[in-house]
Design a protein around this motif. Structure first.
Motif, PDB file in Angstrom:
ATOM      1  N   GLN A 159     -39.295 -50.589 -34.122  1.00 15.97           N
ATOM      2  CA  GLN A 159     -39.075 -51.942 -33.611  1.00 15.97           C
ATOM      3  C   GLN A 159     -37.603 -52.166 -33.273  1.00 15.97           C
ATOM      4  OE1 GLN A 159     -40.221 -55.019 -36.416  1.00 15.97           O
ATOM      5  NE2 GLN A 159     -38.813 -56.412 -35.414  1.00 15.97           N
ATOM      6  N   ARG A 160     -36.717 -51.704 -34.180  1.00 17.76           N
ATOM      7  CA  ARG A 160     -35.281 -51.882 -33.940  1.00 17.76           C
ATOM      8  C   ARG A 160     -34.816 -50.997 -32.775  1.00 17.76           C
ATOM      9  NH1 ARG A 160     -34.036 -54.797 -38.798  1.00 17.76           N
ATOM     10  NH2 ARG A 160     -35.859 -56.112 -38.621  1.00 17.76           N
ATOM     11  N   ALA A 161     -35.416 -49.815 -32.653  1.00 13.24           N
ATOM     12  CA  ALA A 161     -35.037 -48.926 -31.550  1.00 13.24           C
ATOM     13  C   ALA A 161     -35.411 -49.579 -30.219  1.00 13.24           C
ATOM     14  CB  ALA A 161     -35.727 -47.575 -31.697  1.00 13.24           C
ATOM     15  N   GLU A 162     -36.612 -50.148 -30.164  1.00 19.35           N
ATOM     16  CA  GLU A 162     -37.041 -50.797 -28.931  1.00 19.35           C
ATOM     17  C   GLU A 162     -36.145 -51.977 -28.586  1.00 19.35           C
ATOM     18  OE1 GLU A 162     -41.122 -51.448 -29.826  1.00 19.35           O
ATOM     19  OE2 GLU A 162     -41.658 -49.389 -29.338  1.00 19.35           O
ATOM     20  N   ALA A 163     -35.671 -52.677 -29.614  1.00 19.35           N
ATOM     21  CA  ALA A 163     -34.762 -53.795 -29.377  1.00 19.35           C
ATOM     22  C   ALA A 163     -33.460 -53.322 -28.738  1.00 19.35           C
ATOM     23  CB  ALA A 163     -34.474 -54.527 -30.679  1.00 19.35           C
ATOM     24  N   GLU A 164     -33.088 -52.067 -29.010  1.00 22.45           N
ATOM     25  CA  GLU A 164     -31.880 -51.490 -28.412  1.00 22.45           C
ATOM     26  C   GLU A 164     -32.216 -50.729 -27.136  1.00 22.45           C
ATOM     27  OE1 GLU A 164     -28.696 -51.612 -29.776  1.00 22.45           O
ATOM     28  OE2 GLU A 164     -29.438 -52.929 -31.364  1.00 22.45           O
ATOM     29  N   ALA A 165     -33.441 -50.895 -26.640  1.00 20.87           N
ATOM     30  CA  ALA A 165     -33.915 -50.196 -25.442  1.00 20.87           C
ATOM     31  C   ALA A 165     -33.827 -48.682 -25.583  1.00 20.87           C
ATOM     32  CB  ALA A 165     -33.158 -50.671 -24.203  1.00 20.87           C
ATOM     33  N   LEU A 166     -34.142 -48.189 -26.781  1.00 22.32           N
ATOM     34  CA  LEU A 166     -34.131 -46.748 -27.019  1.00 22.32           C
ATOM     35  C   LEU A 166     -35.567 -46.265 -27.183  1.00 22.32           C
ATOM     36  CD1 LEU A 166     -31.342 -46.702 -29.729  1.00 22.32           C
ATOM     37  CD2 LEU A 166     -31.098 -45.857 -27.390  1.00 22.32           C
ATOM     38  N   ASP A 167     -35.785 -44.990 -26.887  1.00 21.45           N
ATOM     39  CA  ASP A 167     -37.090 -44.401 -27.144  1.00 21.45           C
ATOM     40  C   ASP A 167     -37.231 -44.214 -28.661  1.00 21.45           C
ATOM     41  OD1 ASP A 167     -39.382 -43.003 -27.283  1.00 21.45           O
ATOM     42  OD2 ASP A 167     -38.706 -41.261 -26.126  1.00 21.45           O
ATOM     43  N   PRO A 168     -38.247 -44.799 -29.294  1.00 20.83           N
ATOM     44  CA  PRO A 168     -38.329 -44.762 -30.765  1.00 20.83           C
ATOM     45  C   PRO A 168     -38.440 -43.350 -31.344  1.00 20.83           C
ATOM     46  CG  PRO A 168     -39.898 -46.334 -29.873  1.00 20.83           C
ATOM     47  CD  PRO A 168     -39.340 -45.582 -28.708  1.00 20.83           C
ATOM     48  N   LEU A 169     -39.147 -42.441 -30.655  1.00 14.17           N
ATOM     49  CA  LEU A 169     -39.427 -41.147 -31.286  1.00 14.17           C
ATOM     50  C   LEU A 169     -38.175 -40.342 -31.629  1.00 14.17           C
ATOM     51  CD1 LEU A 169     -42.778 -40.021 -29.637  1.00 14.17           C
ATOM     52  CD2 LEU A 169     -42.384 -40.929 -31.934  1.00 14.17           C
ATOM     53  N   PRO A 170     -37.222 -40.158 -30.664  1.00  8.70           N
ATOM     54  CA  PRO A 170     -36.001 -39.435 -31.039  1.00  8.70           C
ATOM     55  C   PRO A 170     -35.225 -40.141 -32.148  1.00  8.70           C
ATOM     56  CG  PRO A 170     -36.132 -39.720 -28.653  1.00  8.70           C
ATOM     57  CD  PRO A 170     -37.247 -40.520 -29.242  1.00  8.70           C
ATOM     58  N   VAL A 171     -35.239 -41.467 -32.144  1.00 11.58           N
ATOM     59  CA  VAL A 171     -34.523 -42.203 -33.187  1.00 11.58           C
ATOM     60  C   VAL A 171     -35.143 -41.898 -34.545  1.00 11.58           C
ATOM     61  CG1 VAL A 171     -33.938 -44.494 -34.065  1.00 11.58           C
ATOM     62  CG2 VAL A 171     -33.836 -44.042 -31.614  1.00 11.58           C
ATOM     63  N   ILE A 172     -36.487 -41.884 -34.585  1.00  9.86           N
ATOM     64  CA  ILE A 172     -37.184 -41.579 -35.841  1.00  9.86           C
ATOM     65  C   ILE A 172     -36.847 -40.169 -36.303  1.00  9.86           C
ATOM     66  CG2 ILE A 172     -39.479 -41.147 -36.828  1.00  9.86           C
ATOM     67  CD1 ILE A 172     -40.465 -43.487 -35.065  1.00  9.86           C
ATOM     68  N   GLU A 173     -36.837 -39.248 -35.337  1.00 11.26           N
ATOM     69  CA  GLU A 173     -36.553 -37.848 -35.705  1.00 11.26           C
ATOM     70  C   GLU A 173     -35.134 -37.689 -36.227  1.00 11.26           C
ATOM     71  OE1 GLU A 173     -38.274 -34.811 -33.591  1.00 11.26           O
ATOM     72  OE2 GLU A 173     -40.167 -35.888 -33.858  1.00 11.26           O
ATOM     73  N   GLY A 174     -34.271 -38.626 -35.899  1.00  7.70           N
ATOM     74  CA  GLY A 174     -32.879 -38.539 -36.361  1.00  7.70           C
ATOM     75  C   GLY A 174     -32.635 -39.251 -37.677  1.00  7.70           C
ATOM     76  N   THR A 175     -33.658 -39.850 -38.268  1.00 10.83           N
ATOM     77  CA  THR A 175     -33.434 -40.583 -39.518  1.00 10.83           C
ATOM     78  C   THR A 175     -33.105 -39.625 -40.655  1.00 10.83           C
ATOM     79  OG1 THR A 175     -35.796 -40.503 -39.975  1.00 10.83           O
ATOM     80  CG2 THR A 175     -34.953 -42.520 -38.969  1.00 10.83           C
ATOM     81  N   TRP A 176     -32.450 -40.162 -41.670  1.00 13.59           N
ATOM     82  CA  TRP A 176     -32.054 -39.339 -42.821  1.00 13.59           C
ATOM     83  C   TRP A 176     -33.260 -38.649 -43.446  1.00 13.59           C
ATOM     84  CZ3 TRP A 176     -33.607 -39.852 -47.931  1.00 13.59           C
ATOM     85  CH2 TRP A 176     -32.957 -39.015 -48.840  1.00 13.59           C
ATOM     86  N   LEU A 177     -34.371 -39.404 -43.537  1.00 17.91           N
ATOM     87  CA  LEU A 177     -35.557 -38.881 -44.216  1.00 17.91           C
ATOM     88  C   LEU A 177     -36.020 -37.567 -43.597  1.00 17.91           C
ATOM     89  CD1 LEU A 177     -37.677 -39.556 -46.416  1.00 17.91           C
ATOM     90  CD2 LEU A 177     -39.062 -40.577 -44.617  1.00 17.91           C
ATOM     91  N   LEU A 178     -35.980 -37.488 -42.271  1.00 15.52           N
ATOM     92  CA  LEU A 178     -36.497 -36.300 -41.590  1.00 15.52           C
ATOM     93  C   LEU A 178     -35.439 -35.213 -41.394  1.00 15.52           C
ATOM     94  CD1 LEU A 178     -38.880 -37.818 -38.882  1.00 15.52           C
ATOM     95  CD2 LEU A 178     -39.304 -37.336 -41.280  1.00 15.52           C
ATOM     96  N   THR A 179     -34.168 -35.561 -41.624  1.00 16.10           N
ATOM     97  CA  THR A 179     -33.129 -34.574 -41.327  1.00 16.10           C
ATOM     98  C   THR A 179     -32.396 -34.049 -42.567  1.00 16.10           C
ATOM     99  OG1 THR A 179     -31.618 -36.402 -40.949  1.00 16.10           O
ATOM    100  CG2 THR A 179     -32.602 -35.392 -38.998  1.00 16.10           C
ATOM    101  N   HIS A 180     -32.515 -34.720 -43.709  1.00 10.57           N
ATOM    102  CA  HIS A 180     -31.699 -34.332 -44.861  1.00 10.57           C
ATOM    103  C   HIS A 180     -32.160 -32.983 -45.425  1.00 10.57           C
ATOM    104  CE1 HIS A 180     -35.138 -35.843 -47.189  1.00 10.57           C
ATOM    105  NE2 HIS A 180     -34.652 -35.190 -48.209  1.00 10.57           N
ATOM    106  N   THR A 181     -31.230 -32.330 -46.115  1.00  6.52           N
ATOM    107  CA  THR A 181     -31.569 -31.101 -46.817  1.00  6.52           C
ATOM    108  C   THR A 181     -31.695 -31.428 -48.294  1.00  6.52           C
ATOM    109  OG1 THR A 181     -30.082 -30.081 -45.253  1.00  6.52           O
ATOM    110  CG2 THR A 181     -30.911 -28.684 -47.026  1.00  6.52           C
ATOM    111  N   PRO A 182     -32.856 -31.224 -48.858  1.00  7.33           N
ATOM    112  CA  PRO A 182     -33.020 -31.566 -50.270  1.00  7.33           C
ATOM    113  C   PRO A 182     -32.132 -30.702 -51.139  1.00  7.33           C
ATOM    114  CG  PRO A 182     -35.146 -31.093 -49.231  1.00  7.33           C
ATOM    115  CD  PRO A 182     -34.085 -30.685 -48.270  1.00  7.33           C
TER     116      PRO A 182
END
Lengths: 591, 132
Positions: free
Chosen positions: A374-397
């Protein structure tokens, strides 16, 4: 005294009186619940976050609907039995009604309990939309290791001494500063003393109420103004106790009230002086303009300095040796981050030391990227790449860095959540293709939310995205679905122990965390408000109907029609309770 | 209200029938919400599903009121109380609808999915005054 018109109808209204009463009451109830439903409408229409559609497990709600409808039928049957003077049948039907009421409350209790034990975290920081990924799950347990650091323990040991939920802030405490103007620290002091163990917590400097009484007090009669006790209240090195803090607080407050008194007396003496010197009329002008007055003020000020008692509003204790203090996040005034040199408690107590690594540790049963999208769309961004860049999906445990295979060529560098997300994308692709044939598209829930049963299904295939795609395409992917018993009150971490991915969230990444209570969002606020009030109605109704069942025999024998009327009126209320639930069920569980 | 023994026996059959209907329509409500070929409107939950769900709920509630609460044959005074409660309840709902058109409080742009554009400051009816 005989109450009129409780058996037979009044001529003008055509009704017996209690019926008029209950309908008036029901009218007010309709308005009350109408107000609450409109509250729901308001919160939903203006929610600035994705509304949790169909967020509750359907099965308990559905069973409760059946239970209440069933009890509505039995309560009219009980009334009919009384009308036909069948006491035995009345007893049976009424008893079933009460059992239904009990069952309803038990299911409600199970549901509430699941909500109170289910944790949600909104992550923060990083990315163009400040992350906002949400994880839901079950907190793990931890205790302090011998080195004073946090160690995870198995849930079976949660009742052991010193075991806490893995959502605490750990501070290596070396100093405490208490604020004496805030008289609320008792609970905190108790907790600090309990955790201190063998560490000594002692006063750094002697606490004194200072009084320079040996100097001249001039024309003021200081004996009236200054109490003779003004010596040292506590010695350096005194050990921290609640009593000691109480004493210090009393001395501080006494000193303050003494000072207030002195100041008032000085002011009034000055005013008397100036009135005697210049007369009532001139006094005010004189105060503003004349040098002589200023001199007098300086002179008074000096005396004030001498006569007022001065006591510190803060007392500092040092800790030897420093120990690890385990604090609930709610005890802190603001968020603590690792390596902060101090934290402040709610009563302004300053704990100096070092904030240790205190992650939230949980088994994750749902990923929700709808807010991120929702926030990505508000910034006129494609949500999927933004999601893929979140800490949850990118961090190294952390625990992966010691993995033997980490450096080998075929190592899978994706973290577990990225694997889940990739599986989800594979599922979504299959779903998109399937829906396309029907001219439809997946909903936002489908796209951006991964439910507990999906996580288990993907895990069952070893988080292999290709397999997930093939199975989804063939429609053989095994998902628990809405009516499965193992997800009766939501994701079940007991049955699926170890199957939900393990996540350690560093303190700095925790944006907002709560169990599924009104604190989490307005949906749960209105959910608990309406269902809680409805539950109270169920209890109230059951008490009244139970009274007729257990204490109605005497009335039945003397005036059965009166009892029948009472049961009818109680039944009307019971139907109303059913009626409210008929709306609550679809609104809260299905929409 | 059936007061004779015969009347009550007949009424009991009606109560059972209505009870069954309520059970059936509860199942229908859940099916409309969860079974894909009964999912009207767009895929997933949308306003069409909300309307259908609420219509079924209203129908069920009407059955309870008419039969179980005997509103199919009541004295005029009861209808007066009933309508009074209903009017006040709908007044509350209407207030919410009314606030939706309030240009001062809610003057900022709203997306088609019902969310505010949080990136832009909220403005009043004259176009000035930011949220912050």
């Amino acid at each position: 005294m005989e109450i009129p018109f409780i058996v037979n109808a009044r001529k003008d209204t055509g009704l017996f009186n209690s019926k008029v009463g209950i309908w008036l009451f029901l009218a007010s109830e309709v308005t009350l619940f109408g107000g609450l439903f409109s509250g729901y409408l308001f919160l939903r229409l203006y929610a600035d976050y994705p509304w949790p559609e169909r967020a509750l497990p359907v099965l308990p709600g559905l069973i409760n609907t059946f239970v209440l409808i069933g009890s509505s039928v039995t309560v009219v049957f009980a009334w009919a039995a009384l009308k036909m003077r069948e006491w035995r049948k009345f007893q049976i039907y009424m008893a079933i009604t009460l059992v239904c009421a009990g069952l309803f409350m038990v299911l409600k209790g199970i549901e509430y309990n699941a909500k109170f034990g289910h944790q949600a975290v909104r992550l923060q920081g990083g990315g163009p939309v400040q992350d906002n990924a949400i994880v839901e799950g079950h907190l793990h347990y931890a205790k302090l290791g011998e080195d004073g650091l946090m160690v995870e323990v198995d849930e079976d040991r949660k009742k052991d001494d010193g075991v806490f939920k893995a959502n605490r802030v750990l501070v290596k405490a070396s100093e405490f500063s208490f604020v004496l103007t805030r008289p609320t620290h008792e609970a905190y002091v108790q907790e600090i003393l309990r955790q201190a163990g063998d560490s000594k917590i002692t006063l750094v400097e002697p606490y004194q109420v200072i009084d320079k009484s040996e100097l001249s007090a001039g024309q003021m009669n200081r004996d009236q103004l200054v109490s003779s006790e003004n010596a040292q209240v506590a010695e350096k090195g005194s050990e921290l106790t609640i009593e000691l803090l109480d004493d210090l607080e009393d001395s501080y407050l006494e000193a303050r009230s003494h000072d207030r008194k002195i100041r008032t007396e000085f002011l009034s003496a000055s005013w008397d002086w100036i009135r005697n010197e210049k007369g009532e009329e001139q006094a005010a002008t004189y105060i503003v303009e004349k040098e002589v007055w200023k001199e007098r003020r300086v002179e008074d000020g000096e005396k004030l300095k001498i006569l007022t008692l001065r006591a510190s509003s803060e007392v500092t204790f040092k800790v030897d040796p420093p120990f690890t203090l385990v604090l609930e996040t709610g005890d802190l005034v603001k968020k603590a981050n690792v390596d902060d040199s101090s934290v402040k408690l709610r009563d302004d107590t300053l704990v100096t030391g070092k904030v240790l690594k205190s992650p939230m540790i949980m088994g994750v049963d749902a990923l929700d990227f709808r807010t991120t999208a929702q926030r990505a769309e508000a910034e006129a961004l494609d949500p999927l790449p933004v999601i893929e860049g979140t800490w949850l999906l990118t961090h190294t445990p952390d625990h992966d860095s010691h993995d033997d295979h980490a450096d080998s060529e075929d190592a899978d560098h994706r973290n577990q959540f990225k694997k889940i997300w990739d599986c989800h994308m594979a599922w979504l692709k299959a779903e998109e293709e399937r829906l396309k044939e029907k001219g439809r598209v997946p909903s936002r829930n489908d796209k951006y939310r991964v439910n507990w049963d999906q996580i288990l299904a993907y895990g069952g295939l070893g988080y292999d995205a290709d397999k997930v795609y093939q199975e989804s395409k063939a429609r053989t992917l095994k998902r628990a679905g809405l009516f499965s018993l193992d997800g009766f009150a939501g994701a079940n971490h007991k049955i699926h122990k170890g199957e939900f991915p393990h996540l350690e969230i560093p303190r700095a990444k925790v944006g907002f965390e709560s169990t599924f209570t009104p604190k989490w969002n307005t949906y749960y606020a209105i959910y608990f408000t309406i269902t809680g009030l409805h539950g109270l109605h169920v209890i109230g109704g059951a008490l009244v109907l139970g009274y007729y069942l257990f204490f109605g025999r005497k009335m039945y024998e003397s005036n059965p029609e009166w009892l029948a009327n009472r049961v009818e009126v109680g039944g009307l209320f019971w139907h109303f309770v059913d009626l409210v639930w008929i709306f609550l069920f679809p609104i809260l569980y299905l929409m | 209200m059936a007061d004779s023994i015969e009347g009550i026996k007949k009424a009991k059959k009606l109560y059972l029938f209505i009870g069954t209907l309520l059970f059936v329509f509860t199942v229908v409500t859940v099916m409309v919400a969860t079974v894909e070929w009964l999912d009207f409107g767009d895929h997933g939950f949308d306003w069409v599903d909300a309307t259908i769900g609420l219509c079924i709920a209203a129908f069920k509630a009407t059955l309870v009121m008419l039969i179980f609460m005997h509103l199919n044959h009541e004295r005029p005074m009861i209808y007066f109380f009933y309508v009074l409660g209903l009017v006040m309840a709908f007044f509350c709902m209407w207030l919410i609808g009314w606030s939706k058109s309030d240009p001062i409080q809610f003057g900022n742009e709203i997306y088609s999915d019902g969310f505010y554009d949080l990136s832009k400051p909220a403005t009043d009816v004259h176009g000035h005054g930011a949220r912050e």
